[in-house]
Design an enzyme around this catalytic site. Structure first.
Site, PDB file in Angstrom:
ATOM      1  N   GLU A  51     -18.552  22.514 -14.903  1.00  0.00           N
ATOM      2  CA  GLU A  51     -18.417  21.073 -15.770  1.00  0.00           C
ATOM      3  C   GLU A  51     -17.694  20.061 -14.272  1.00  0.00           C
ATOM      4  O   GLU A  51     -18.522  18.802 -14.607  1.00  0.00           O
ATOM      5  CB  GLU A  51     -18.946  20.845 -17.392  1.00  0.00           C
ATOM      6  CG  GLU A  51     -19.532  21.925 -18.228  1.00  0.00           C
ATOM      7  CD  GLU A  51     -19.002  21.658 -19.412  1.00  0.00           C
ATOM      8  OE1 GLU A  51     -19.204  21.284 -20.674  1.00  0.00           O
ATOM      9  OE2 GLU A  51     -17.990  22.598 -19.386  1.00  0.00           O
ATOM     10  N   LYS A  86     -15.935  30.797 -28.327  1.00  0.00           N
ATOM     11  CA  LYS A  86     -16.507  30.346 -27.164  1.00  0.00           C
ATOM     12  C   LYS A  86     -15.833  30.970 -25.802  1.00  0.00           C
ATOM     13  O   LYS A  86     -14.337  31.060 -26.022  1.00  0.00           O
ATOM     14  CB  LYS A  86     -16.128  29.015 -27.379  1.00  0.00           C
ATOM     15  CG  LYS A  86     -17.129  27.909 -28.102  1.00  0.00           C
ATOM     16  CD  LYS A  86     -17.853  27.960 -28.192  1.00  0.00           C
ATOM     17  CE  LYS A  86     -18.519  25.929 -27.451  1.00  0.00           C
ATOM     18  NZ  LYS A  86     -19.552  25.741 -27.001  1.00  0.00           N
ATOM     19  N   ASN A 141      -2.397  -2.497  13.213  1.00  0.00           N
ATOM     20  CA  ASN A 141      -3.934  -2.643  13.230  1.00  0.00           C
ATOM     21  C   ASN A 141      -4.493  -0.936  13.745  1.00  0.00           C
ATOM     22  O   ASN A 141      -5.275  -0.411  13.560  1.00  0.00           O
ATOM     23  CB  ASN A 141      -4.774  -3.044  13.748  1.00  0.00           C
ATOM     24  CG  ASN A 141      -4.177  -4.775  13.111  1.00  0.00           C
ATOM     25  OD1 ASN A 141      -4.152  -4.389  12.267  1.00  0.00           O
ATOM     26  ND2 ASN A 141      -4.422  -6.195  13.454  1.00  0.00           N
ATOM     27  N   ASN A 176     -15.807  29.014 -22.145  1.00  0.00           N
ATOM     28  CA  ASN A 176     -17.160  27.538 -21.946  1.00  0.00           C
ATOM     29  C   ASN A 176     -16.495  27.694 -19.869  1.00  0.00           C
ATOM     30  O   ASN A 176     -16.185  27.867 -19.701  1.00  0.00           O
ATOM     31  CB  ASN A 176     -16.457  25.683 -22.687  1.00  0.00           C
ATOM     32  CG  ASN A 176     -16.571  26.057 -23.912  1.00  0.00           C
ATOM     33  OD1 ASN A 176     -17.799  26.617 -24.376  1.00  0.00           O
ATOM     34  ND2 ASN A 176     -15.536  25.685 -24.253  1.00  0.00           N
ATOM     35  N   SER A 178     -12.374  27.451 -26.833  1.00  0.00           N
ATOM     36  CA  SER A 178     -12.313  26.462 -27.739  1.00  0.00           C
ATOM     37  C   SER A 178     -11.036  26.744 -29.143  1.00  0.00           C
ATOM     38  O   SER A 178     -11.229  28.363 -29.354  1.00  0.00           O
ATOM     39  CB  SER A 178     -13.620  26.348 -28.815  1.00  0.00           C
ATOM     40  OG  SER A 178     -13.992  25.403 -30.067  1.00  0.00           O
ATOM     41  N   LYS A 196      -8.084   3.522   2.158  1.00  0.00           N
ATOM     42  CA  LYS A 196      -7.735   5.159   2.013  1.00  0.00           C
ATOM     43  C   LYS A 196      -7.575   5.569   0.536  1.00  0.00           C
ATOM     44  O   LYS A 196      -8.144   6.806   0.585  1.00  0.00           O
ATOM     45  CB  LYS A 196      -5.854   4.469   2.112  1.00  0.00           C
ATOM     46  CG  LYS A 196      -5.744   4.352   3.572  1.00  0.00           C
ATOM     47  CD  LYS A 196      -4.739   4.170   4.169  1.00  0.00           C
ATOM     48  CE  LYS A 196      -4.571   2.531   4.981  1.00  0.00           C
ATOM     49  NZ  LYS A 196      -5.150   1.457   4.648  1.00  0.00           N
ATOM     50  N   SER A 200       0.677  -1.291   0.108  1.00  0.00           N
ATOM     51  CA  SER A 200       0.272  -0.201   0.092  1.00  0.00           C
ATOM     52  C   SER A 200       1.308   1.414  -0.202  1.00  0.00           C
ATOM     53  O   SER A 200       0.358   2.699  -0.062  1.00  0.00           O
ATOM     54  CB  SER A 200      -1.086  -0.088   0.947  1.00  0.00           C
ATOM     55  OG  SER A 200      -0.243  -0.161   2.458  1.00  0.00           O
ATOM     56  N   THR A 208     -39.712  26.093 -11.504  1.00  0.00           N
ATOM     57  CA  THR A 208     -40.470  24.469 -10.483  1.00  0.00           C
ATOM     58  C   THR A 208     -40.549  23.800 -12.121  1.00  0.00           C
ATOM     59  O   THR A 208     -40.253  24.492 -12.369  1.00  0.00           O
ATOM     60  CB  THR A 208     -41.470  24.628 -10.071  1.00  0.00           C
ATOM     61  OG1 THR A 208     -42.562  24.648 -10.691  1.00  0.00           O
ATOM     62  CG2 THR A 208     -41.501  25.486  -8.136  1.00  0.00           C
ATOM     63  N   HIS A 209     -39.631  22.298 -12.401  1.00  0.00           N
ATOM     64  CA  HIS A 209     -40.106  22.136 -13.171  1.00  0.00           C
ATOM     65  C   HIS A 209     -39.147  22.696 -14.172  1.00  0.00           C
ATOM     66  O   HIS A 209     -38.871  22.353 -15.557  1.00  0.00           O
ATOM     67  CB  HIS A 209     -41.259  21.517 -13.868  1.00  0.00           C
ATOM     68  CG  HIS A 209     -42.108  21.075 -12.651  1.00  0.00           C
ATOM     69  ND1 HIS A 209     -42.158  19.655 -12.880  1.00  0.00           N
ATOM     70  CD2 HIS A 209     -43.023  22.017 -12.109  1.00  0.00           C
ATOM     71  CE1 HIS A 209     -43.278  19.782 -11.985  1.00  0.00           C
ATOM     72  NE2 HIS A 209     -43.746  20.985 -11.278  1.00  0.00           N
ATOM     73  N   TYR A 249     -10.189  -6.627  12.278  1.00  0.00           N
ATOM     74  CA  TYR A 249      -9.033  -6.377  10.584  1.00  0.00           C
ATOM     75  C   TYR A 249      -8.843  -7.680   9.904  1.00  0.00           C
ATOM     76  O   TYR A 249      -9.002  -8.276  10.364  1.00  0.00           O
ATOM     77  CB  TYR A 249      -8.100  -5.240  11.724  1.00  0.00           C
ATOM     78  CG  TYR A 249      -6.827  -4.948   9.989  1.00  0.00           C
ATOM     79  CD1 TYR A 249      -6.927  -3.409   9.610  1.00  0.00           C
ATOM     80  CD2 TYR A 249      -6.240  -5.971   9.432  1.00  0.00           C
ATOM     81  CE1 TYR A 249      -6.097  -3.740   8.900  1.00  0.00           C
ATOM     82  CE2 TYR A 249      -5.168  -5.863   8.027  1.00  0.00           C
ATOM     83  CZ  TYR A 249      -5.678  -4.629   7.935  1.00  0.00           C
ATOM     84  OH  TYR A 249      -4.649  -4.047   6.622  1.00  0.00           O
TER      85      TYR A 249
END
Ligand code: ARG
Length: 459
Positions: free
Chosen positions: A291, A284, A111, A286, A278, A326, A24, A156-157, A318
């Site tokens: 995102e 553009k 442990n 963006n 872009s 982790k 690890s 709404t919606h 354990y």
């Protein structure tokens, strides 16, 4: 050759594949500082309880500081053969100080050691999350104050519902991130007990002082049950759950920013600093940060689900499965912190387009409810009838291609003869929001109350 840490009963060393699946160190080296802090606390306690001599403890202390500075300086050679951070540190300590290094592990196991290290690491992340959320909340408060009375459509919606204020919308997120903050604080308080001294699972016969090590590491108390202390990871799962909920809030807001910054909406302009261009379309700009926030949330949910799956079938105490805790948490923590910081930056920098917001607020028959309420209030009409009359007027406006305030009084009276000219007062967007004075409502006065309340909470 067999492993020097545990190879007494082994005649042969591990297969290369065994080593690869077992190691690890590739990721748990991120807990180096926590591991060394835990060892220092443990060694000091072994000295104070006369389990080790002061000379040994001093050698260990100095040696651990050397190891720490080697790791921080980047000139520590991590070894896969030594599996994990715990054995890498101890092995290097032995190279530096010799025999006393072998006494450090008295009354301790990997442990309780790994549970302690990981708790310390997660605790730091709770603190970082608290700071990140506070910074984001302050950025939102700034936006809310600037535009407490700017009108915008409430949806709404994703259909226009009623006009609201920009400040009110910003303060809605302050409430959400504020609850995230309180979840962070709750979870941090709950997890702050020390596993150290639980040893392998059963405790130890050495006269250790777990209260002393707990205190030295900033824990409120030692964990009360040694079996539980080495075998649960609910503190990590709670971190991931809190992160998941908060990430959900970040993602919803990110989604709104993507929509709002489009040419069709033009509700906000994101800053150049938090946008990208872009390579083919010169016009553009963006909203990539928004995102990516929306997308990174998937990794956080994945980590939460992943660790739940790792834990759900494990008998006490354990099992090596738990080593898989982790990477999930590291990745989720990195994603969450980065998402919060990016959101804070975007919110601080973005410019709300007050005119576009106002135009949008007035379109889509957004004050139809105000009209219905007026019919109830002024003409004493039952709300259901008022709803119907208003619906007829909306239909009329729609067929004429205009908004409600553009209908003439004659148009209105052709649907209901008792309507009078002062109905037009309630069809204005500003009037509409100003009238929503109920506690927590969108009226600018209420929004300013919310801002004031939050400033007091944060002061
Ligand atoms: N690298 C291990 C982990 O992350 C440390 C604990 C190992 N304990 C053991 N009994 N093999 O969980």
């Amino acid at each position: 050759t067999s492993n020097t840490m545990w190879g007494g009963r082994f005649a042969a060393g591990p297969d290369a594949i065994m080593e690869a699946i077992n190691a690890s160190i590739g990721f748990d080296q991120r807990m180096a500082a926590q591991d060394i802090a835990g060892s220092r606390a443990h060694a000091a306690m072994l000295g104070a309880t006369n389990i080790l001599t002061d000379t040994d403890v001093e050698a260990i202390r100095e040696g651990l500081l050397t190891v720490l500075s080697e790791i921080e300086g980047g000139d520590f050679k991590f070894s896969t053969a030594l599996e994990d951070i715990h054995m890498n540190v101890e092995s290097r300590l032995k190279e530096i100080i010799g025999e006393p290094a072998g006494r450090l592990h008295t009354g301790r196991s990997r442990n309780d050691q790994v549970a302690t290290d990981f708790k310390l690491w997660v605790r730091d992340q709770f603190d970082a999350a608290e700071a990140g959320l506070l910074a984001l909340i302050h950025a939102l408060l700034g936006q809310a104050e600037a535009g407490a009375d700017w009108v915008m459509p409430g949806f709404t919606h994703l259909q226009v519902a009623q006009p609201v204020t920009w400040g009110h919308h910003m303060m809605a997120y302050v409430e959400m991130f504020g609850r995230d903050l309180s979840r962070v604080r709750d979870a941090r308080a709950r997890m702050n007990t020390s596993p150290l001294g639980a040893a392998a699972l059963a405790g130890t016969s050495f006269p250790i002082d777990r209260h002393m090590t707990a205190k030295a590491l900033g824990f409120d108390a030692p964990a009360a049950n040694s079996l539980d202390a080495v075998s649960d990871r609910d503190f990590a799962l709670e971190f991931l759950s809190v992160a998941s909920i908060s990430a959900m809030h970040l993602s919803r807001f990110a989604e709104e920013l993507v929509i709002w910054s489009s040419a069709q909406f033009r509700f906000v302009a994101l800053s150049d600093r938090f946008s990208t261009g872009s390579s083919i379309m010169p016009q553009k700009k963006n909203p990539d940060a928004a995102e990516l926030i929306r997308a990174k949330v998937g990794r956080i949910y994945g980590a939460n689900t992943g660790l739940m799956m790792v834990m759900k079938g494990l008998p006490l105490t354990y099992s090596k499965d738990m080593q898989e805790d982790k990477e999930q948490v590291f990745d989720a923590a990195d994603s969450w912190m980065l998402a919060m910081a990016a959101m804070e930056g975007m919110v601080k920098d973005m410019t709300a387009n007050r005119e576009s917001l106002a135009v949008a607020a007035a379109s889509g028959f957004s004050t139809a409810t105000d009209l219905a309420d007026w019919l109830v209030r002024v003409l004493g009409m039952p709300f259901r009838d008022a709803h119907h009359v208003t619906g007829t007027l909306v239909g009329m406006a729609e067929s004429k291609g205009c908004d409600l305030p553009d209908l003439s009084l004659d148009d209105m009276q052709s649907v209901h003869q008792h309507i009078t000219a002062d109905v037009f007062d309630v069809l204005g967007v500003q009037n509409s929001v100003n009238s929503r004075i109920s506690y927590g409502g969108t009226a600018p006065a209420q929004v300013r109350e919310q801002i004031k309340r939050w400033k007091e909470i944060l002061a």
